[in-house]
Scaffold this motif. Sequence first.
Motif, PDB file in Angstrom:
ATOM      1  N   MET A 170      23.100  17.106  43.333  1.00  5.74           N
ATOM      2  CA  MET A 170      23.597  15.782  42.990  1.00  5.74           C
ATOM      3  C   MET A 170      25.121  15.713  42.993  1.00  5.74           C
ATOM      4  O   MET A 170      25.686  14.651  43.254  1.00  5.74           O
ATOM      5  CB  MET A 170      23.069  15.372  41.613  1.00  5.74           C
ATOM      6  N   ASP A 171      25.798  16.821  42.709  1.00  6.59           N
ATOM      7  CA  ASP A 171      27.255  16.782  42.767  1.00  6.59           C
ATOM      8  C   ASP A 171      27.749  16.611  44.204  1.00  6.59           C
ATOM      9  O   ASP A 171      28.697  15.879  44.470  1.00  6.59           O
ATOM     10  CB  ASP A 171      27.862  18.027  42.119  1.00  6.59           C
ATOM     11  N   SER A 172      27.063  17.267  45.137  1.00  7.87           N
ATOM     12  CA  SER A 172      27.404  17.069  46.556  1.00  7.87           C
ATOM     13  C   SER A 172      27.069  15.659  47.000  1.00  7.87           C
ATOM     14  O   SER A 172      27.801  15.051  47.803  1.00  7.87           O
ATOM     15  CB  SER A 172      26.653  18.090  47.417  1.00  7.87           C
ATOM     16  N   ALA A 173      25.969  15.119  46.486  1.00  5.69           N
ATOM     17  CA  ALA A 173      25.606  13.743  46.812  1.00  5.69           C
ATOM     18  C   ALA A 173      26.652  12.761  46.296  1.00  5.69           C
ATOM     19  O   ALA A 173      26.956  11.758  46.949  1.00  5.69           O
ATOM     20  CB  ALA A 173      24.233  13.414  46.224  1.00  5.69           C
ATOM     21  N   ALA A 174      27.214  13.044  45.119  1.00 11.42           N
ATOM     22  CA  ALA A 174      28.249  12.174  44.575  1.00 11.42           C
ATOM     23  C   ALA A 174      29.496  12.175  45.451  1.00 11.42           C
ATOM     24  O   ALA A 174      30.115  11.134  45.683  1.00 11.42           O
ATOM     25  CB  ALA A 174      28.596  12.616  43.151  1.00 11.42           C
ATOM     26  N   ILE A 175      29.864  13.363  45.945  1.00 11.83           N
ATOM     27  CA  ILE A 175      31.023  13.450  46.839  1.00 11.83           C
ATOM     28  C   ILE A 175      30.748  12.706  48.149  1.00 11.83           C
ATOM     29  O   ILE A 175      31.608  11.988  48.677  1.00 11.83           O
ATOM     30  CB  ILE A 175      31.366  14.922  47.109  1.00 11.83           C
ATOM     31  N   MET A 176      29.530  12.857  48.659  1.00 11.58           N
ATOM     32  CA  MET A 176      29.159  12.148  49.893  1.00 11.58           C
ATOM     33  C   MET A 176      29.235  10.639  49.696  1.00 11.58           C
ATOM     34  O   MET A 176      29.774   9.912  50.538  1.00 11.58           O
ATOM     35  CB  MET A 176      27.735  12.540  50.299  1.00 11.58           C
ATOM     36  N   SER A 177      28.724  10.167  48.566  1.00 11.01           N
ATOM     37  CA  SER A 177      28.759   8.736  48.278  1.00 11.01           C
ATOM     38  C   SER A 177      30.189   8.225  48.180  1.00 11.01           C
ATOM     39  O   SER A 177      30.528   7.160  48.711  1.00 11.01           O
ATOM     40  CB  SER A 177      28.006   8.459  46.976  1.00 11.01           C
ATOM     41  N   LEU A 178      31.051   9.005  47.514  1.00 11.91           N
ATOM     42  CA  LEU A 178      32.455   8.608  47.362  1.00 11.91           C
ATOM     43  C   LEU A 178      33.153   8.529  48.713  1.00 11.91           C
ATOM     44  O   LEU A 178      33.900   7.570  48.991  1.00 11.91           O
ATOM     45  CB  LEU A 178      33.173   9.586  46.442  1.00 11.91           C
ATOM     46  N   ALA A 179      32.921   9.505  49.566  1.00 10.80           N
ATOM     47  CA  ALA A 179      33.582   9.524  50.872  1.00 10.80           C
ATOM     48  C   ALA A 179      33.124   8.358  51.745  1.00 10.80           C
ATOM     49  O   ALA A 179      33.960   7.656  52.353  1.00 10.80           O
ATOM     50  CB  ALA A 179      33.301  10.857  51.571  1.00 10.80           C
TER      51      ALA A 179
ATOM     52  N   GLU B  18      31.666   5.512  50.812  1.00 11.58           N
ATOM     53  CA  GLU B  18      32.088   4.236  50.253  1.00 11.58           C
ATOM     54  C   GLU B  18      33.575   4.007  50.473  1.00 11.58           C
ATOM     55  O   GLU B  18      34.009   2.867  50.703  1.00 11.58           O
ATOM     56  CB  GLU B  18      31.770   4.167  48.759  1.00 11.58           C
ATOM     57  N   GLY B  19      34.376   5.085  50.417  1.00 12.99           N
ATOM     58  CA  GLY B  19      35.799   4.934  50.678  1.00 12.99           C
ATOM     59  C   GLY B  19      36.075   4.425  52.086  1.00 12.99           C
ATOM     60  O   GLY B  19      36.956   3.587  52.290  1.00 12.99           O
ATOM     61  N   ILE B  20      35.295   4.908  53.060  1.00 19.14           N
ATOM     62  CA  ILE B  20      35.465   4.451  54.444  1.00 19.14           C
ATOM     63  C   ILE B  20      35.118   2.963  54.559  1.00 19.14           C
ATOM     64  O   ILE B  20      35.879   2.167  55.138  1.00 19.14           O
ATOM     65  CB  ILE B  20      34.599   5.290  55.392  1.00 19.14           C
ATOM     66  N   LEU B  21      33.970   2.602  54.002  1.00 19.97           N
ATOM     67  CA  LEU B  21      33.555   1.198  54.071  1.00 19.97           C
ATOM     68  C   LEU B  21      34.494   0.303  53.273  1.00 19.97           C
ATOM     69  O   LEU B  21      34.756  -0.840  53.673  1.00 19.97           O
ATOM     70  CB  LEU B  21      32.118   1.054  53.557  1.00 19.97           C
TER      71      LEU B  21
ATOM     72  N   HIS C 197      34.635  -1.337  41.630  1.00 27.27           N
ATOM     73  CA  HIS C 197      33.555  -0.372  41.825  1.00 27.27           C
ATOM     74  C   HIS C 197      34.088   0.925  42.419  1.00 27.27           C
ATOM     75  O   HIS C 197      33.675   2.029  42.010  1.00 27.27           O
ATOM     76  CB  HIS C 197      32.488  -0.973  42.745  1.00 27.27           C
ATOM     77  N   MET C 198      34.993   0.823  43.366  1.00 29.29           N
ATOM     78  CA  MET C 198      35.575   2.018  43.977  1.00 29.29           C
ATOM     79  C   MET C 198      36.323   2.842  42.937  1.00 29.29           C
ATOM     80  O   MET C 198      36.224   4.081  42.896  1.00 29.29           O
ATOM     81  CB  MET C 198      36.518   1.607  45.112  1.00 29.29           C
ATOM     82  N   VAL C 199      37.070   2.185  42.060  1.00 26.34           N
ATOM     83  CA  VAL C 199      37.816   2.890  41.020  1.00 26.34           C
ATOM     84  C   VAL C 199      36.869   3.587  40.052  1.00 26.34           C
ATOM     85  O   VAL C 199      37.079   4.754  39.675  1.00 26.34           O
ATOM     86  CB  VAL C 199      38.741   1.898  40.274  1.00 26.34           C
TER      87      VAL C 199
ATOM     88  N   GLY D  67      22.983   2.764  47.150  1.00 24.41           N
ATOM     89  CA  GLY D  67      23.404   1.740  46.194  1.00 24.41           C
ATOM     90  C   GLY D  67      24.908   1.586  46.146  1.00 24.41           C
ATOM     91  O   GLY D  67      25.434   0.459  46.119  1.00 24.41           O
ATOM     92  N   ASP D  68      25.627   2.697  46.165  1.00 26.20           N
ATOM     93  CA  ASP D  68      27.093   2.617  46.171  1.00 26.20           C
ATOM     94  C   ASP D  68      27.625   2.016  47.469  1.00 26.20           C
ATOM     95  O   ASP D  68      28.626   1.288  47.461  1.00 26.20           O
ATOM     96  CB  ASP D  68      27.693   4.008  45.964  1.00 26.20           C
ATOM     97  N   LEU D  69      26.961   2.298  48.582  1.00 27.24           N
ATOM     98  CA  LEU D  69      27.436   1.790  49.866  1.00 27.24           C
ATOM     99  C   LEU D  69      27.182   0.292  50.015  1.00 27.24           C
ATOM    100  O   LEU D  69      27.860  -0.377  50.800  1.00 27.24           O
ATOM    101  CB  LEU D  69      26.754   2.542  51.015  1.00 27.24           C
ATOM    102  N   THR D  70      26.221  -0.233  49.264  1.00 28.14           N
ATOM    103  CA  THR D  70      25.898  -1.659  49.389  1.00 28.14           C
ATOM    104  C   THR D  70      27.044  -2.540  48.909  1.00 28.14           C
ATOM    105  O   THR D  70      27.231  -3.651  49.425  1.00 28.14           O
ATOM    106  CB  THR D  70      24.618  -1.976  48.602  1.00 28.14           C
ATOM    107  N   VAL D  71      27.816  -2.065  47.946  1.00 26.32           N
ATOM    108  CA  VAL D  71      28.897  -2.891  47.376  1.00 26.32           C
ATOM    109  C   VAL D  71      29.925  -3.291  48.434  1.00 26.32           C
ATOM    110  O   VAL D  71      30.200  -4.485  48.606  1.00 26.32           O
ATOM    111  CB  VAL D  71      29.557  -2.157  46.191  1.00 26.32           C
ATOM    112  N   PRO D  72      30.528  -2.354  49.183  1.00 24.16           N
ATOM    113  CA  PRO D  72      31.464  -2.801  50.231  1.00 24.16           C
ATOM    114  C   PRO D  72      30.773  -3.525  51.377  1.00 24.16           C
ATOM    115  O   PRO D  72      31.393  -4.365  52.037  1.00 24.16           O
ATOM    116  CB  PRO D  72      32.122  -1.499  50.703  1.00 24.16           C
ATOM    117  N   ILE D  73      29.485  -3.227  51.616  1.00 23.42           N
ATOM    118  CA  ILE D  73      28.771  -3.897  52.704  1.00 23.42           C
ATOM    119  C   ILE D  73      28.612  -5.380  52.396  1.00 23.42           C
ATOM    120  O   ILE D  73      28.701  -6.229  53.294  1.00 23.42           O
ATOM    121  CB  ILE D  73      27.412  -3.220  52.951  1.00 23.42           C
ATOM    122  N   VAL D  74      28.382  -5.727  51.125  1.00 26.51           N
ATOM    123  CA  VAL D  74      28.293  -7.142  50.740  1.00 26.51           C
ATOM    124  C   VAL D  74      29.593  -7.861  51.089  1.00 26.51           C
ATOM    125  O   VAL D  74      29.590  -8.958  51.658  1.00 26.51           O
ATOM    126  CB  VAL D  74      27.978  -7.276  49.239  1.00 26.51           C
TER     127      VAL D  74
END
Length: 312
Positions: A9-18, A20-23, A65-67, A247-254
Amino acid sequence: MVSLAGIPMDSAAIMSLALEGILYGFSVLMCLGTIWTFTYKRHMQDVNRPIAVAATLLFVLSTAHMVVVIIHVQHGLVKYRDTFPGGPVAFFTDVTQDTFVIKNAIYNIQTLLGDGVVIYRCYVVWQSAWVIILPCVMWCGVAASGVCSVYYFSQASVAEIENFFASRIGHWVATFLASTLATNALSTGLLAYRIWMNERKVSAIRTTKHKVPILRILIDAAVLYSAALGSSIICFSLWNDGIYVTGDLTVPIVSIAFYMVFIRIATNQNRQHDLSTVCRSVTGTKRRNLQQHPMQPLVHRPNDSKSSLGDI
């Protein structure tokens, strides 16, 4: 619920952050483009204020959300790395963390705002409050399920955390995802149907088409948003922890879907405005030339009939 298809899950959190940062970077660029369309050859009184407010709120929410995601990752990997029982993996699994609850609350508000914008567009096109009654009722259902999911996230027990998908939290999350997807699909369908019907009515009396590109734009945005929600629903149905990433990626996609629609429609309108301005300028120039060099009337002069016929 300690791994994401074999990834901790820690690796998943880093993946989500990266990701989402791009989007988020794309959404910021498109937000700047939206601001440009608001100000390009426009007066303040000509700005669509509801849409301007929605664009501003979407940017603020996606930034917040990004912060919060950055703070959440920093807490799990740095601040509480050695003090939290179970380490970073257990920290990111714990849905009762304040940062996790806050980022999910922002996600719910962002989703409600995006659905509300689509319903507003539907009302503007139909010009009837009766048409949006059902979408509004469904929107209220989305809001209720979102509030309940956030509340149960904050009150989750250890057993509910370990059996997230089968617990009441999972049920509320599934209800939220299904209801927002249905609300968006219904509102977009009503909007697209109205535009398509208007196009059919006027297609026989005009040579240029303006509504079909708008219809394509709306469909593109709906497909993008539906793909994001659909991926979350698929992850949930498979009991896959990838739902935290999607779920995290949906925020910038909206935000991206909203900005995409506005920028492309505004660009088309500006192009048509510039074209009409050029046409009026050319017409005005011709009119002035005619006034400066008027055509001489043909006058029959009995004493000079030969020279008059020769000039013709």
